[in-house]
Design a protein around this motif. Structure first.
Motif, PDB file in Angstrom:
ATOM      1  N   PHE A 211      39.834  43.892  46.967  1.00 25.57           N
ATOM      2  CA  PHE A 211      39.574  42.689  46.181  1.00 25.57           C
ATOM      3  C   PHE A 211      40.808  42.268  45.401  1.00 25.57           C
ATOM      4  CE2 PHE A 211      34.928  44.226  45.976  1.00 25.57           C
ATOM      5  CZ  PHE A 211      34.664  43.667  47.215  1.00 25.57           C
ATOM      6  N   ARG A 212      41.531  43.227  44.839  1.00 25.59           N
ATOM      7  CA  ARG A 212      42.742  42.904  44.074  1.00 25.59           C
ATOM      8  C   ARG A 212      43.855  42.390  44.993  1.00 25.59           C
ATOM      9  NH1 ARG A 212      41.453  44.721  39.074  1.00 25.59           N
ATOM     10  NH2 ARG A 212      40.365  46.694  38.908  1.00 25.59           N
ATOM     11  N   ALA A 213      43.800  42.769  46.261  1.00 26.09           N
ATOM     12  CA  ALA A 213      44.793  42.291  47.228  1.00 26.09           C
ATOM     13  C   ALA A 213      44.391  40.935  47.809  1.00 26.09           C
ATOM     14  CB  ALA A 213      44.961  43.320  48.349  1.00 26.09           C
ATOM     15  N   GLY A 214      43.373  40.319  47.241  1.00 26.30           N
ATOM     16  CA  GLY A 214      42.946  39.008  47.725  1.00 26.30           C
ATOM     17  C   GLY A 214      42.175  39.059  49.021  1.00 26.30           C
ATOM     18  N   GLY A 215      41.724  40.243  49.407  1.00 30.68           N
ATOM     19  CA  GLY A 215      40.944  40.375  50.626  1.00 30.68           C
ATOM     20  C   GLY A 215      41.773  40.365  51.890  1.00 30.68           C
ATOM     21  N   GLY A 216      43.078  40.343  51.733  1.00 28.35           N
ATOM     22  CA  GLY A 216      43.944  40.324  52.911  1.00 28.35           C
ATOM     23  C   GLY A 216      43.840  41.599  53.713  1.00 28.35           C
ATOM     24  N   PRO A 217      44.213  41.557  54.968  1.00 27.41           N
ATOM     25  CA  PRO A 217      44.123  42.777  55.760  1.00 27.41           C
ATOM     26  C   PRO A 217      45.092  43.836  55.235  1.00 27.41           C
ATOM     27  CG  PRO A 217      45.240  41.054  57.005  1.00 27.41           C
ATOM     28  CD  PRO A 217      44.751  40.440  55.728  1.00 27.41           C
TER      29      PRO A 217
ATOM     30  N   ARG B 102      39.923  44.039  57.053  1.00 28.44           N
ATOM     31  CA  ARG B 102      39.867  42.897  56.145  1.00 28.44           C
ATOM     32  C   ARG B 102      38.401  42.749  55.706  1.00 28.44           C
ATOM     33  NH1 ARG B 102      42.821  38.200  57.682  1.00 28.44           N
ATOM     34  NH2 ARG B 102      42.215  38.793  59.772  1.00 28.44           N
ATOM     35  N   PRO B 103      38.142  42.857  54.401  1.00 35.33           N
ATOM     36  CA  PRO B 103      36.770  42.619  53.949  1.00 35.33           C
ATOM     37  C   PRO B 103      36.450  41.134  54.019  1.00 35.33           C
ATOM     38  CG  PRO B 103      38.185  42.980  52.078  1.00 35.33           C
ATOM     39  CD  PRO B 103      39.033  43.187  53.303  1.00 35.33           C
ATOM     40  N   LEU B 104      35.229  40.825  54.338  1.00 36.23           N
ATOM     41  CA  LEU B 104      34.770  39.433  54.354  1.00 36.23           C
ATOM     42  C   LEU B 104      34.210  39.152  52.958  1.00 36.23           C
ATOM     43  CD1 LEU B 104      33.044  39.569  57.842  1.00 36.23           C
ATOM     44  CD2 LEU B 104      35.345  38.763  57.285  1.00 36.23           C
ATOM     45  N   LEU B 105      35.061  38.620  52.098  1.00 32.56           N
ATOM     46  CA  LEU B 105      34.732  38.496  50.677  1.00 32.56           C
ATOM     47  C   LEU B 105      33.457  37.702  50.425  1.00 32.56           C
ATOM     48  CD1 LEU B 105      38.281  37.986  49.150  1.00 32.56           C
ATOM     49  CD2 LEU B 105      36.979  40.097  49.438  1.00 32.56           C
ATOM     50  N   HIS B 106      33.184  36.720  51.262  1.00 30.04           N
ATOM     51  CA  HIS B 106      31.974  35.914  51.074  1.00 30.04           C
ATOM     52  C   HIS B 106      30.702  36.705  51.364  1.00 30.04           C
ATOM     53  CE1 HIS B 106      32.811  35.522  55.369  1.00 30.04           C
ATOM     54  NE2 HIS B 106      31.532  35.252  55.510  1.00 30.04           N
ATOM     55  N   ARG B 107      30.820  37.866  51.989  1.00 30.55           N
ATOM     56  CA  ARG B 107      29.648  38.692  52.295  1.00 30.55           C
ATOM     57  C   ARG B 107      29.300  39.661  51.164  1.00 30.55           C
ATOM     58  NH1 ARG B 107      28.110  38.741  57.728  1.00 30.55           N
ATOM     59  NH2 ARG B 107      26.242  39.615  56.802  1.00 30.55           N
ATOM     60  N   PHE B 108      30.138  39.747  50.143  1.00 30.70           N
ATOM     61  CA  PHE B 108      29.874  40.602  48.991  1.00 30.70           C
ATOM     62  C   PHE B 108      29.328  39.735  47.865  1.00 30.70           C
ATOM     63  CE2 PHE B 108      33.006  43.043  51.289  1.00 30.70           C
ATOM     64  CZ  PHE B 108      32.594  44.354  51.123  1.00 30.70           C
ATOM     65  N   SER B 109      28.280  40.207  47.205  1.00 31.78           N
ATOM     66  CA  SER B 109      27.729  39.446  46.082  1.00 31.78           C
ATOM     67  C   SER B 109      28.713  39.488  44.912  1.00 31.78           C
ATOM     68  CB  SER B 109      26.382  40.026  45.650  1.00 31.78           C
ATOM     69  OG  SER B 109      26.568  41.296  45.069  1.00 31.78           O
ATOM     70  N   ASP B 110      28.590  38.510  44.036  1.00 30.92           N
ATOM     71  CA  ASP B 110      29.452  38.473  42.844  1.00 30.92           C
ATOM     72  C   ASP B 110      29.275  39.728  42.003  1.00 30.92           C
ATOM     73  OD1 ASP B 110      30.405  36.001  43.595  1.00 30.92           O
ATOM     74  OD2 ASP B 110      29.052  34.885  42.282  1.00 30.92           O
TER      75      ASP B 110
END
Length: 122
Positions: free
Chosen positions: A26-32, A84-92
């Motif tokens: 998350f701190r890396a902006g979700g980049g691979p 790469r995490p799919l950030l939109h798939r994680f809840s706030d």
């Protein structure tokens, strides 16, 4: 390492380790990130040396965590050993808990009996 990122005498639970690893993404902006980058950044950014934890090799630990996230549809493997995490798939709330994992771990260590009572005792 500066004192702001050290995790002094915290008893880390498996959920704390998982949250620290996800916070790295998350701190890396979700980049691979490659597994090696995650292990290094978890130490630098989160203050958790995965190599000092008992059990499996740190690279294996991260790989297992991320393969689980891929199976659950919350991350994708973009190459060998690169996720790469799919950030939109994680809840706030999940993102918030991952980014603030130290606070929860410190609270649990201050009140271990209270936390234990919330679980089924053997």
């Amino acid at each position: 390492m500066d004192g702001a990122h050290e995790v002094p005498e915290l008893q880390l639970s498996p959920i704390d380790i998982r949250r620290a690893v996800l916070a790295t993404f998350f701190r890396a902006g979700g980049g691979p990130l490659t597994i090696g980058e995650v292990v290094r950044r978890t130490l630098e950014d989160e203050g958790v040396d995965l190599a000092l934890l008992p059990g499996v090799n740190p690279r294996r630990r991260v790989s297992d965590m991320m393969r689980y996230q891929v199976r659950e549809g919350r991350a994708e493997a973009v190459g060998r050993g690169t996720y790469r995490p799919l950030l939109h798939r994680f809840s706030d709330s999940t993102v918030r808990r991952c980014l603030r994992w130290r606070t929860v771990a410190a609270r649990r260590n201050r009140h271990p009996r209270w936390v234990r009572l919330g679980r089924a005792l053997p």
